[in-house]
Structure formats: C-alpha cells, structure tokens
Design a protein around this motif. Structure first.
Motif, mmCIF file in Angstrom:
data_model
loop_
_atom_site.group_PDB
_atom_site.id
_atom_site.type_symbol
_atom_site.label_atom_id
_atom_site.label_comp_id
_atom_site.label_asym_id
_atom_site.label_seq_id
_atom_site.Cartn_x
_atom_site.Cartn_y
_atom_site.Cartn_z
ATOM 1 N N GLU A 354 8.738 13.931 -11.666
ATOM 2 C CA GLU A 354 9.472 13.332 -10.563
ATOM 3 C C GLU A 354 8.688 13.514 -9.278
ATOM 4 O O GLU A 354 7.870 14.424 -9.161
ATOM 5 N N LYS A 355 8.912 12.623 -8.328
ATOM 6 C CA LYS A 355 8.232 12.683 -7.040
ATOM 7 C C LYS A 355 9.240 12.462 -5.926
ATOM 8 O O LYS A 355 10.239 11.753 -6.109
ATOM 9 N N ASN A 356 8.932 13.056 -4.787
ATOM 10 C CA ASN A 356 9.724 12.754 -3.602
ATOM 11 C C ASN A 356 9.512 11.295 -3.212
ATOM 12 O O ASN A 356 8.410 10.749 -3.386
ATOM 13 N N ILE A 357 10.534 10.673 -2.685
ATOM 14 C CA ILE A 357 10.412 9.289 -2.233
ATOM 15 C C ILE A 357 9.277 9.163 -1.222
ATOM 16 O O ILE A 357 8.540 8.174 -1.200
ATOM 17 N N SER A 358 9.089 10.190 -0.399
ATOM 18 C CA SER A 358 8.057 10.151 0.637
ATOM 19 C C SER A 358 6.642 10.202 0.072
ATOM 20 O O SER A 358 5.675 9.925 0.787
ATOM 21 N N GLU A 359 6.481 10.545 -1.215
ATOM 22 C CA GLU A 359 5.158 10.612 -1.830
ATOM 23 C C GLU A 359 4.736 9.286 -2.447
ATOM 24 O O GLU A 359 3.566 9.112 -2.798
ATOM 25 N N LEU A 360 5.657 8.371 -2.615
ATOM 26 C CA LEU A 360 5.392 7.112 -3.299
ATOM 27 C C LEU A 360 5.151 5.995 -2.296
ATOM 28 O O LEU A 360 5.593 6.056 -1.147
ATOM 29 N N THR A 361 4.437 4.961 -2.744
ATOM 30 C CA THR A 361 4.139 3.811 -1.891
ATOM 31 C C THR A 361 5.088 2.668 -2.228
ATOM 32 O O THR A 361 5.106 2.178 -3.365
ATOM 33 N N PHE A 362 5.865 2.268 -1.232
ATOM 34 C CA PHE A 362 6.829 1.188 -1.408
ATOM 35 C C PHE A 362 6.333 -0.052 -0.666
ATOM 36 O O PHE A 362 5.891 0.028 0.485
ATOM 37 N N VAL A 363 6.417 -1.179 -1.341
ATOM 38 C CA VAL A 363 5.944 -2.446 -0.772
ATOM 39 C C VAL A 363 7.144 -3.341 -0.476
ATOM 40 O O VAL A 363 7.983 -3.581 -1.352
ATOM 41 N N THR A 364 7.216 -3.795 0.759
ATOM 42 C CA THR A 364 8.204 -4.795 1.162
ATOM 43 C C THR A 364 7.439 -6.036 1.577
ATOM 44 O O THR A 364 6.514 -5.945 2.392
ATOM 45 N N ARG A 365 7.797 -7.175 1.015
ATOM 46 C CA ARG A 365 7.037 -8.396 1.302
ATOM 47 C C ARG A 365 7.975 -9.591 1.349
ATOM 48 O O ARG A 365 8.927 -9.686 0.585
ATOM 49 N N MET A 366 7.684 -10.514 2.250
ATOM 50 C CA MET A 366 8.397 -11.789 2.264
ATOM 51 C C MET A 366 7.567 -12.822 3.015
ATOM 52 O O MET A 366 6.723 -12.485 3.845
#
Length: 703
Positions: A354-366
């Motif tokens: 498991e990882k903290n949300i802050s450690e992962l890369t989230f992509v928002t695109r439109m």
C-alpha cells in the motif's frame, strides 16, 4: 549656333534611346529564383542542443557529438532528385549549398563545426578556429584536407559560412564584415558521399547557429515534402491502439496539407509495455519517404472516476460521447472517484502493498473548447482539493497579444476572505476563435507537472505547490466549470493513477431499481444496486448488503437515502430518493356483541347491552358510541326458553348473537339461587346452604 543646337539635340536623343534600351533590358531579365530550403526543422531531432523555433537559432551544448538535420535527401533512396520540369538528376550532378551564421565559443581546437557530406564511414567537415584565424576542411574530424588563413574574428562575433558541394568538388567561403576568403578543392574524396547538414561542437558549450539553409543551386525541384510535423497523442493507455496521429506537411511549392493516419506509415509503437516510445511517422511522395518522429508515452492506468454517477446540475452531459456542454453559472461539477471513499489516506496495490495517496502520481486531463475567448470568464479544470481550497487551471484563449493565457491558480477562503493566487503562468501565441486545447495535470503530493497542448504546441511547467507557505496537502480530483459563458464544451475527461495497479476497489455503485415508496411506519424493501469493480467485474446487490442512512420510517415526505458498503480501506456509496406517505388508519368493518347473554323467560331484550366496535386496517379496535336507535333487533322470543339466535342490524350490516332464555322458577346454579332468593337477612344464609346442597348433589364444583 545651329550646329551646336543640332549636336545637343542629337546627344539628348542618344541618351533617351540608351535609357529606353536599358529599361527594356531590365524588364526582360528574369527574377532570381527563390531557393527551397531542404532542411526540415520540424522533423529534426536536436538532441541535447537547444533550438528556438521562433528565432531559428540553435545553441550547442558542446558534447562532442555530431547531430544531423533532417533534410529532403534523407527520404530519397535512389540518389536522384526529380525536377520541376519533369527530368531528374543524380545527387552528384547537382550543386548543394549550405549556409549558416555562427557565433562561436571556442578555445583553440574546441570549435563548432558543420558536416556537409557523409556516408556510413566518412564525414566531410568544416571547422573554423577563430582564435587562430584558420578554417579547415576535415575528413572525419581528424584528417585535414585543406587549410586557409582568413584573419581574426573575436570570440562570439557572428560570421557566415557558405559551403558549396557538387560531386567530389567543394568550396568553402567564410564571410564577416571585414574579411572574405575561400578554400576550394577538387576531387577531395573518392567515397560515395551524400550532401548533408550536420553540426557539432567539441567540448565548449554556447556556440550559436542561425539562418541555417541547405538548397540546390540553379534548379527548381519537384514538389517534395520539405517540412513535416507529427501530431500524436502524448499518452496512450497500456494495451490500447494508437489513434489520432496526423502530420502537417509543407511542399516545395509552398502548399500545405494535413495527412490523416490512414495516409501515414507508423513504426516503433507498441502498447504492450509501459514507458516512452519514439515513433517514426512516414509519408510517401514522388521518390521520397519523408519521415518525422514523435514521442508517445504508454501508461499503465487505473481509471478512478465514475462519470455516469456525477451530478451535472444545469450542464448537459452526453453519456454516449462523454461530452459536457457547460451552462456557465460559475458552479463546479465534481466527478465521483475512488478517492472519495478512502478513509485512511492510503491506496492498496495489486501486489499486496500500500502507498500513501501523496506518494502516487494522479493524472487529471480534459479537452476544452471555449465558447468565448479573450476574457476572464473562461472554463476551468479543478485537479486537487484541500481544506477550504482548490487548485485549478484557467486558459484564456485569444488574448490579442496581451497577458499570459494559461494559469494554475489556488482559490481559497480564509479568515481574511476570498483569494485567487496565481501559482504559475504559461505564455502561448495568440490563438484563433474555435480552438480546442488539452490541459493535463500530473500531481504527486505537492509536486505538479502542468501540461498545456494548444495550437499544435506543448507547454510544460513543473513546480512544487504551496498553500499559505506550506506544502500542498490536497487530494487529487477531477472537476470543472465555467465562470459565466455558456456553451463551452468539455470532452475526453480522464482521471487515473499512473504507473501502478491498484487492488480491486469498487469503482462505482449504481442504483438500478430504487426501493418503492413506503407508508409511514413501514421499513424499506426491494430495490437493486450494481457494484462495478476496477477490474470490470460487477455484482448485483440488495438492501441487505448495505448500511442504510438517512431514512426515517416515521417522517412523512421525500427523503434522500444513502446506502454504503465497506470496500477494502474505503467506502462505496450511492443515494436515492424515497417517499414516505402519511399513514391513515381506516375503518374496514364493525363488530357487535352483547354484555348480556342470558335472559329470564318473559324478559324483554335489553338493547342497551349491545356493544359496537370499529375494526381498523391496522387491526386496531375502537368502541363506538351508540344509542338504542342505532340497532334493529329481530329473532328474539322472550317466551321461548332455550338458546336463541338474535339478529342485530347495525349500520347496514346484520350481526348474529347467541343468547339463552331460562324457564321461569328453574334453578340455574349459584347465580340463579342468588338472584332468586329474597333479600332478607334472616333467609340469606339458608339460601346459601341450599345452594351448596344442590351443587353437591349434582356433583358441580362451587364457583
């Protein structure tokens, strides 16, 4: 005197004739032909060097490598050039000219150079050591073929190099404001070399090339592709096909075209493995295969958004296309995501970690197509939300040359009021009405990579976000809105986590059939719900599978009910409306009974003994206030001893009562003895004794 006048007149006529002939000669002289630059700047890979497309300047890194410009010749495999007049010539029959203005940063041998011919093994290169006032033609950077002293040029002072190549012959001329010199060589090499334009610098960085040209002298070439720019999606999901590739091409005659993917050949792409892919896109024309490169990133995506479950308010959402037409009321539409239900700030991965949300890369695109341009009232994309604050992108298209059109903003409320802080600005050229642009944010904790694709260009900015001078701690999200202009269109919305595969979280919970409205006091029943997991599997659930909140069976009116279910370290939920109707307990029947079931022979029927009751739908029973006139009695015979069925009519319904009429003077047990004995104190005891005697004789048990 007359002779003098005649001589002057003749001389004037002679000058006039000369002028007319000169003008006529000038009028018939063909205009100089404009050359076709064979360098394809759009398709060239500049390596570690820095090329400014607006100024056309190239700054070298000094890494001692040779980098070659893409030219029309690269795509020709038969060594021939087709001409505009329909003929063709071998490369070796044509005169190729290379030009460049150079501002050199040099230290003795560490000079910039131009490669003007090459094959697989050999290069011909021009070097000018301005500090030693000499220019050289090298073979493979080592063997000096010619050397010419040309005078001193100060370090960093621009000078122009002109190289002319035809077959095995070359000439090099270096011009500056104060000197000119030429080195010529015939039969300089015997290898089968092809003209090219390459550049390099030994070890010193900072030399600048500008005004770079390569053309063929004294001929007009056929309509080759001279410039090719590839438009490709920046990202492709792992396992998906590459689509939407086009190429903008310019031909030798100055005409342009956009080639579709069906007109192109693409190599170097596979979506089987994640990572960056360099694709080669080719187009065929004449005897040329023009090509250019583009970079496409194949991503392992875990899509986290549930677009179908969003409340779009006054905006129009088309589920078939995924497009939203914005109403422009300055409201924000938030799309439900897996992150909404996470309770501990962590995400479980498919590999069991498991990882903290802050450690992962989230992509928002439109992709945004703004309805209006030039003002502040623009559509925006929200990509992270914190306590009382949000980060969003605003792009002001068609600024008429003023301002910088792209902003990342932090909008928030605090004790001092409302704030809009600009976190970064990206300048882009003026754009025309009706343009679409794509905004992408890649957020890892407080680090943001912001990407704007507009007008065929990509602008990237990376920085760390601070909120009130502290690192940003918001949660990635996908949301959008428009200030005041209606009819802007949002499309191709994406929200995913990059580079990891999550455990099988619930992605969405859909109310398939809502439970029916209930009466006051009733429990919820019925309904069906579809649970969709990240891996695409689904389950159909009932109310028994959920925790229910927001429902009060005793509260009349519409209620919003939430059903929720624990899922890994998160909660998935859905809402629906239920109506609770007020319960009215209605009378469904009556009951009639009597408090007097036994009579003495000759006794009149006692109507006052009749009791009426209401029976309600709920099963409740209530007494009815009645009078003798409410009943009609029939079937009673006071003179007839024994059991009788008496008919009683009450409110239109007939009821049957069983009574007993006792014969006069007949002992009827203790009750009859008591009621039949005179009430005299002297005989009461005797009557009681007689009663006991009779009961003993008849084997009756005392009451």
């Amino acid at each position: 005197m007359k002779k003098a006048i005649l001589w002057c007149f003749s001389l004037a006529m002679l000058f006039m004739l000369f002028a007319v002939v000169s003008v006529a000669a000038a009028a018939t002289t063909p205009a100089a032909q404009e050359f076709v630059n064979l360098i394809d700047f759009s398709a060239t890979d500049w390596g570690d060097h820095t090329y400014d497309s607006e100024t056309g300047t190239l700054t070298l890194t000094g890494n001692d490598t040779k980098d070659y410009f893409t030219t029309v010749l690269d795509g020709i495999s038969d060594g021939k050039i087709k001409l505009k007049n329909g003929t063709e010539k071998n490369f070796s029959e044509l005169t190729f000219v290379l030009e460049a203005t150079i501002s050199a940063k040099s230290q003795v041998w560490q000079v910039p150079f131009i490669v003007f011919a090459k094959n697989d093994d050999t290069t011909m290169e021009y070097h000018f050591r301005n500090t030693l006032n000499n220019m050289y033609v090298f073979k493979n950077t080592e063997t000096v073929i010619s050397e010419t002293g040309i005078g001193y040029v100060a370090d960093g002072t621009p000078y122009k190099a002109i190289i002319q190549v035809k077959g095995n012959d070359y000439s090099v001329r270096t011009d500056s404001g104060e000197f000119s010199n030429t080195a010529e060589k015939e039969n300089a090499w015997t290898e089968d070399l092809t003209p090219c334009f390459g550049i390099g610098a030994r070890a010193v960085a900072g030399s600048v090339f500008s005004d770079m040209k390569m053309y063929i002298k004294d001929v007009e070439i056929a309509n080759y592709i001279v410039d090719m720019k590839v438009n490709a999606p920046a990202y492709v999901e792992k396992g998906a096909a590459l689509t939407g590739v086009t190429a903008d091409v310019k031909y030798a005659d100055g005409s342009t075209a956009t080639l579709s993917q069906d007109e192109l050949t693409i190599s170097g792409f596979s979506s089987a493995v994640s990572g960056k892919k360099e694709i080669v896109v080719s187009a065929e024309t004449l005897n040329q295969t023009a090509s250019a490169r583009a970079e496409v990133t194949v991503e392992t995506r875990t899509d986290l958004a549930d677009f179908a479950a969003a409340d779009y308010g006054k905006n129009e959402y088309d589920p078939a296309t995924g497009e939203v037409i914005l109403y422009g009321d300055d409201s924000t539409v938030y799309i439900p995501t897996v992150l909404d239900g996470i309770t501990d700030g962590k995400l479980k991965l498919k590999d069991g970690t498991e990882k903290n949300i802050s450690e992962l890369t989230f992509v928002t695109r439109m992709t945004v197509t703004p309805a209006a341009t030039g003002g502040w009232t623009v559509p925006f994309m929200v990509f992270s939300q914190g306590k009382d604050a949000q980060l969003d992108s605003h792009v002001r298209v068609n600024m008429n040359g003023g301002g910088t059109p792209a902003y990342v903003m932090c909008r928030y409320n605090d004790e001092t009021g409302w704030h809009e802080d600009v976190k970064t600005e990206i300048g882009a050229p003026n754009q025309s009405e009706g343009i679409s642009y794509t905004v992408t944010s890649e957020m890892t904790g407080s680090h943001l990579k912001y990407i704007l694709e507009i007008g065929g260009q990509t602008y990237v900015s990376e920085f760390d976000v601070k909120f009130k001078d502290e690192a940003w701690t918001g949660i990635p999200c996908i949301a959008f809105g428009d200030r005041t202009n209606a009819d802007s269109v949002i499309s191709d919305m994406q929200f995913y986590v990059k580079g990891v595969e999550l455990d099988n979280y619930a992605k969405s919970l859909t109310v398939q059939t809502a439970p029916a409205d209930v009466m006051q006091g009733e429990e919820l029943a019925g309904g069906s719900f579809l649970l969709t997991m990240l891996d695409g599997t689904t389950q159909t659930l009932t109310l028994d599978d959920f925790t229910i909140s927001g429902f009060d069976k005793n509260a009349v009116g519409k209620q919003t009910v939430t059903v929720s279910k624990q899922n890994l370290n998160g909660v998935i939920s859905a809402t629906f409306e239920i109506g609770v109707e007020e319960y009215v307990d209605e009378v469904v029947s009556y009951r009639v009974s009597t408090s007097k079931a036994e009579y003495e022979q000759g006794e009149e029927f006692d109507v006052s003994s009749l009791v009426a009751e209401e029976v309600y739908e709920s099963g409740a029973v209530k007494s009815v206030q009645t009078s003798a006139s409410d009943f009609t009695v029939s079937g009673y015979d006071k003179d007839k001893a024994g059991k009788q069925t008496v008919k009683v009519m009450f409110r239109g319904t007939e009821y049957s009562l069983q009574i007993t009429v006792h014969a006069s003077g007949k002992a009827r047990g203790c009750g009859s003895a008591v009621t039949g004995v005179s009430v005299l104190a002297s005989t009461f005891l005797v009557a009681g004794i007689l009663c006991l005697m009779v009961m003993e004789k008849g084997k009756k048990k005392p009451l």
